[in-house]
Design an enzyme around this catalytic site. Structure first.
Site, PDB file in Angstrom:
ATOM      1  N   ARG A 179       0.804  -1.228   0.013  1.00 33.09           N
ATOM      2  CA  ARG A 179      -0.252  -0.264  -0.020  1.00 33.09           C
ATOM      3  C   ARG A 179       1.071   1.345  -0.321  1.00 33.09           C
ATOM      4  O   ARG A 179       0.984   2.113  -0.587  1.00 33.09           O
ATOM      5  CB  ARG A 179      -0.966   0.827   0.865  1.00 33.09           C
ATOM      6  CG  ARG A 179      -1.979  -0.734   0.342  1.00 33.09           C
ATOM      7  CD  ARG A 179      -2.779  -1.310   2.610  1.00 33.09           C
ATOM      8  NE  ARG A 179      -3.298  -0.400   2.645  1.00 33.09           N
ATOM      9  CZ  ARG A 179      -3.854   0.356   3.698  1.00 33.09           C
ATOM     10  NH1 ARG A 179      -4.084  -0.762   5.113  1.00 33.09           N
ATOM     11  NH2 ARG A 179      -4.943   1.287   4.377  1.00 33.09           N
ATOM     12  N   CYS A 238      -1.248   6.556   9.046  1.00 28.91           N
ATOM     13  CA  CYS A 238      -1.835   5.087   8.399  1.00 28.91           C
ATOM     14  C   CYS A 238      -2.532   4.735   7.169  1.00 28.91           C
ATOM     15  O   CYS A 238      -2.915   6.176   6.851  1.00 28.91           O
ATOM     16  CB  CYS A 238      -2.142   3.368   9.321  1.00 28.91           C
ATOM     17  SG  CYS A 238      -3.239   4.853  10.205  1.00 28.91           S
TER      18      CYS A 238
END
Length: 281
Positions: A179, A238
């Site tokens: 990611r 995050c």
């Protein structure tokens, strides 16, 4: 080897389950891909006296983003319903160990709780060791949680944009490498892939081993090898502000210079059409 001052062992918690000044929180939450239902698992079996912390409820419902901090007034109300006070010794656990419990740990500290700890190993290891669990509903006595907010813990989008533009602070991204580098699609629809310029990838899973937080020596090694300078402040981020707190826990554990959390995280940054994003390592 030195353990973090912010965790407790299963042995310690089992010995103190009946202490009057202890409050226990089940802070489990899962991504859809994990195929686990935190509330259902809590109802089926939880540690004696534990109350369920709903990550979807203890939020600012008007923000339009997932998991953003609620107002001090709302947090005070919800924490009081859970029987929490700032003075109690609060133990937070999740399922696999060092996953979502640190977010609750960080949030409680943000709102002024004085003694908050994470259960090392989580309830998965607790159950594997055949320690006692119950399905009895916990009914804590309502309390007053007098919030003492530490505003400096949180980074807003405006400030995050300035940090990125001016490269004025280290940025630690807790998402997995795929990611982070953009090779793996974001789990939320409409999110652009990649990371903020100059961000350093510190996957939260690298900070624990089988659900147990690494020793302070191991944490320091992992953090510095990732590229962080522990003598300088860090902003963590995050997907939605949850696992970023694992880095905050690790940094606090090694007495690093200081850390804050970008609460909007990638759910905010990646959803905007004009934010600076890079791909690759």
């Amino acid at each position: 080897m030195t353990q973090s001052p912010f965790i407790v062992s299963a042995d310690w918690l089992e010995e103190h389950l009946s202490d009057e000044d202890i409050a226990i929180i089940d802070g489990a939450w899962y991504l859809p891909a994990q195929n686990r239902d935190a509330r259902a698992e809590y109802d089926e079996a939880h540690i004696q006296g534990a109350v369920f912390f709903d990550h979807e409820r203890v939020v600012d419902a008007d923000s339009g983003l997932p998991h953003t901090l609620p107002s001090p007034e709302k947090f005070s109300q919800l924490a009081g319903q859970m029987g929490l006070t700032r003075q109690k010794t609060i133990i937070v656990y999740d399922g696999p160990g060092i996953f979502t419990a640190p977010r609750v740990w960080w949030m409680l500290r943000h709102f002024g709780a004085e003694n908050v700890f994470v259960l090392d190993g989580g309830i998965d290891n607790w159950k594997a060791e055949q320690r006692p669990v119950t399905n009895e509903k916990s009914t804590p006595q309502p309390t007053i949680f007098d919030c003492q907010t530490s505003a400096d813990n949180v980074v807003t989008f405006t400030e995050m944009n300035e940090i990125v533009q001016n490269v004025s602070c280290q940025i630690a991204d807790a998402r997995g490498k795929g990611r982070f580098d953009g090779s793996e699609a974001e789990p939320r629809a409409g999110m652009r892939s990649g990371h903020m310029p100059a961000a350093i990838n510190v996957p939260f899973s690298n900070l624990s081993d089988k659900g147990y937080l690494k020793t302070t020596e191991e944490l320091r090694k992992t953090l510095t090898e990732a590229g962080l300078d522990l003598s300088k402040p860090v902003v963590t981020t995050c997907g939605s502000g949850v696992t970023a707190a694992v880095i905050n826990l690790a940094l606090a554990s090694v007495n690093a210079a200081g850390s804050r959390l970008y609460d909007g995280s990638w759910a905010e940054w990646g959803s905007k059409p004009d934010t600076a994003i890079v791909t690759g390592d």
